[in-house]
Scaffold this active site. Structure first.
Site, PDB file in Angstrom:
ATOM      1  N   HIS A 107       0.841  -1.193   0.000  1.00 13.74           N
ATOM      2  CA  HIS A 107       0.000   0.000   0.000  1.00 13.74           C
ATOM      3  C   HIS A 107       0.878   1.245   0.000  1.00 13.74           C
ATOM      4  O   HIS A 107       2.081   1.174   0.267  1.00 13.74           O
ATOM      5  CB  HIS A 107      -0.910   0.028   1.243  1.00 13.74           C
ATOM      6  CG  HIS A 107      -2.159  -0.777   1.106  1.00 13.74           C
ATOM      7  ND1 HIS A 107      -3.242  -0.363   0.358  1.00 13.74           N
ATOM      8  CD2 HIS A 107      -2.507  -1.975   1.617  1.00 13.74           C
ATOM      9  CE1 HIS A 107      -4.199  -1.270   0.425  1.00 13.74           C
ATOM     10  NE2 HIS A 107      -3.777  -2.257   1.178  1.00 13.74           N
ATOM     11  N   LYS A 115      -0.777   4.842   4.240  1.00 12.14           N
ATOM     12  CA  LYS A 115      -1.661   3.827   4.822  1.00 12.14           C
ATOM     13  C   LYS A 115      -1.198   3.520   6.242  1.00 12.14           C
ATOM     14  O   LYS A 115      -0.075   3.063   6.463  1.00 12.14           O
ATOM     15  CB  LYS A 115      -1.617   2.549   3.973  1.00 12.14           C
ATOM     16  CG  LYS A 115      -2.524   1.429   4.445  1.00 12.14           C
ATOM     17  CD  LYS A 115      -3.976   1.743   4.198  1.00 12.14           C
ATOM     18  CE  LYS A 115      -4.865   0.544   4.495  1.00 12.14           C
ATOM     19  NZ  LYS A 115      -6.294   0.872   4.409  1.00 12.14           N
TER      20      LYS A 115
END
Length: 244
Positions: A146, A150
């Site tokens: 990610h 995140k």
């Protein structure tokens, strides 16, 4: 002419909020009524920086709320929903302690749709995981990537996939290995290997539009549902019922 769905969006200036606002501009099924954010975007009829500042009359007008905030923000939103009995779509993850039990409690009186990932493609991968039961003797590994902003690691999606995989193969699997790199929207990979062969299941989100599309699809669906806790399974399989 069909009645438009009056939408409340909690976190309209966040990454997912921006993606949803873009889709709303071309979706005639919705009437963007209320947004909650630090600064008005101009895309909604009314804008508030604090949930507590929204008048009761305005709250009653909202047909459905979409939430992509943080757990503490969602905890503030739930009591307002219970006052009005309006539906909620939430993709918030990173819950701690008993926070998710409060979401479940809210679903006793409100229709609540929660999913760690609202991508139709990711849901399809989850269905494919069930077929791995035939090779439960293989070794398995789960990996995710990610963007660097995140916060939860592993992500809610990785946690969901991990549960799906353990259920399918009937044994404990190591937790997902998470990487936070650049601006990656989300890559989730399941690897199954024996001494003779290897299988990979991978989902790659190319943008946030896929999640926003899922949220709006769920919003159109949930306004017709009774109270209960719903998931992507209910949305994709309309004959199934939410957990009461």
């Amino acid at each position: 002419m069909a009645k438009k769905i009056k939408l409340g969006l909690f976190g309209s200036t966040g990454k997912m909020g921006v993606a949803i606002r873009q889709l709303l501009k071309s979706d005639s099924d919705f009437s963007p009524l209320v947004e909650v954010c630090s600064k008005p975007t101009g895309d909604f009829e009314e804008s508030f920086s604090d949930l507590k500042k929204i008048p009761a009359a305005t709250l009653k007008q909202v047909d459905v709320w979409i939430d992509f905030s943080r757990p503490e923000g969602l905890m503030d939103l739930l009591p307002l929903l219970q006052q009005t009995k309006k539906p909620l779509i939430s993709g918030t993850t990173g819950f701690e302690g008993n926070q998710f039990t409060k979401v479940e409690a809210a679903s006793k009186k409100n229709p609540v749709f929660w999913a760690s990932n609202m991508s139709v493609g990711l849901w399809t991968v989850r269905q494919a995981i069930k077929a791995l039961s035939t090779i439960s003797h293989f070794d398995f590994a789960l990996e995710e990537i990610h963007h660097t902003q995140k916060k939860d690691n592993p992500s809610g999606t990785a946690v969901t996939l991990h549960k799906d995989l353990e259920k399918a193969v009937g044994k404990k699997i190591p937790p997902a290995v998470g990487h936070r790199l650049g601006g990656v929207f989300g890559i989730h990979t399941i690897t199954a290997a024996s001494q003779s062969e290897m299988i990979k299941l991978e989902h790659n989100a190319l943008n946030r539009t896929v999640f926003a599309e899922g949220a709006l699809k769920a919003a159109k669906w949930i306004v017709k549902q009774p109270s209960g806790l719903y998931s992507m399974d209910d949305l994709m399989k309309p004959t199934s019922k939410g957990k009461k």
